[in-house]
Design an enzyme around this catalytic site. Sequence first.
Site, PDB file in Angstrom:
ATOM      1  CB  ALA A   9      -0.936  -0.006   1.207  1.00 22.56           C
TER       2      ALA A   9
ATOM      3  CG  HIS B   2      -3.434 -14.650   2.847  1.00 19.38           C
ATOM      4  ND1 HIS B   2      -4.196 -15.554   2.114  1.00 19.38           N
ATOM      5  CD2 HIS B   2      -2.245 -14.563   2.200  1.00 19.38           C
ATOM      6  CE1 HIS B   2      -3.474 -16.002   1.086  1.00 19.38           C
ATOM      7  NE2 HIS B   2      -2.289 -15.413   1.130  1.00 19.38           N
TER       8      HIS B   2
END
Length: 525
Positions: free
Chosen positions: A19, A462
């Site tokens: 990100a 994850h």
Amino acid sequence: MSTQAGETWDYVIVGAGAAGCVLANRLSASGRHRVLLLEAGGGDRRLWIRVPAGFSRTLADPSLGWRYLNQPAAGTGNRVIPCPRGRVLGGSSSINGHLYVCGQAEDYEDWVTAGATGWGWDDVQPYFRRAGEQLQASEPRLHLPLCEAFIDTLGKLGVARNPDYNSGAQEGAGYYQTLIRNGRRWSAADAYLRPALKRPNLALRKRALAARVVFEGRRAAGVAYHWRGARRVVRAAREVILAAGAINSPQLLQLSGVGDPAHLRSLGIQVEHALPAVGEGLADHYALRIAVRVRGAKSLNERAHGARSALEALKYLVARRGLLASPVAHAYGFVPVNEDSPRPDLQLLFAPASYEGGRMGQAQLEREPGMTCGVAQLRPHSRGYVRIALPDPTSSPEIQPNFLADERDLAALVKGVRIVRLAFATEPLARYVAHETWPGSQILSPQQLVEFVRGNGSTLYHPVASCPMGIWDHQPLDARLRVKGLDALRVIDAAAMPSIVSGNPYAATVMIAEKGADLVLADAS
């Protein structure tokens, strides 16, 4: 450490992972905004980061990641399960298994239902397209007969080939789309950060460990961080953006006095803003592996030993092909198992290879031919948390995903093991199966399968949803990714997901950052 007064930038971004790399690129693109990117790790110019098959080495390399551990939990036999996260340019996109999975269209409609207005499938599609143009995912170059047999076998079991599982309609079988370009890993640092670093209005500071967000009243005014032997403070004229990931973003908020007041006070941290939901709701994918000995066909195992290994190294050096250019999983299956749901519930990860101890991609390849199929539940019901244990940014937080705390998760994975075994017993794949090597044919009864699932699964790395966005009290961010009750502070990374997506969350994380950058720029104007 001494404290040095810092300079002022328009935007201060914490974390140069997936990100953060996207945000650094998009926020600096116009040239109008000065952007500072802080990364706790170092550079990514490492051989095993570049080589796709180096996944098992990078994941375990303490110089490239936070060596986090999930807390023991009753649902998984009170085992300590590793939870490595990238601490390097590109973050976990520099150490992951290369797979590109956008999820199901329904995942994003679930987000809207959870109060994340503007994040439905139609809303996020432009950002997935933008990310796709930048990342350029592609199928693996190597198509072995074992992979074709796996895909054909799923077809026999009613799971047809799907030409594009990233279209929103995920069910089917085929080859994974991977982030490998010309035989090399293609991380977020490659795709987004490096082109942007040529701009004079963007600065990167490596090995800069963020210690806390600095507040002036309700406004995030800057970031205190450790760099080059000094404690420094940098001011943000517009916003502070946390992009440190699902573990480190809630950790930094809590270190900054934003979180559950009782917990913060117990650690001697001054409460800046009471927001008990920070760090709560953590979700992760838990996976099992089933391996068999191969007969009548070649696997990747044989290429990793003896003279063949030297040949593979030469092949990679000359043409960037072969074993070393391969991802950890080659072929996929997205499979429904619940009659009351038309959506795929399980993700299958097939590799024409087998590993010592049944650990897919985390150990040496076996010498004899083998193949492995991992199985994970796509949308686990179990939820956990991330909580700091000490008021120290160098200390690991408590990470508890609570794997298999919900019995529905256990039941789905037991079904998944049975489906994988059925695939290995069905033609054309069955003709290549000599016998099961992991866990072994002796594991048959319902109780044995339950014990196998509880005692042998692990994370797929994850972690998400530890600072989810939405309108409810258990969601600390609003739908524009702003921390509720505070000004000039956002969390833009996997922590912001209202719920886990159906598959590897890297693609969705990049999408969140693409859309998040637009939200930031829109508010700036």
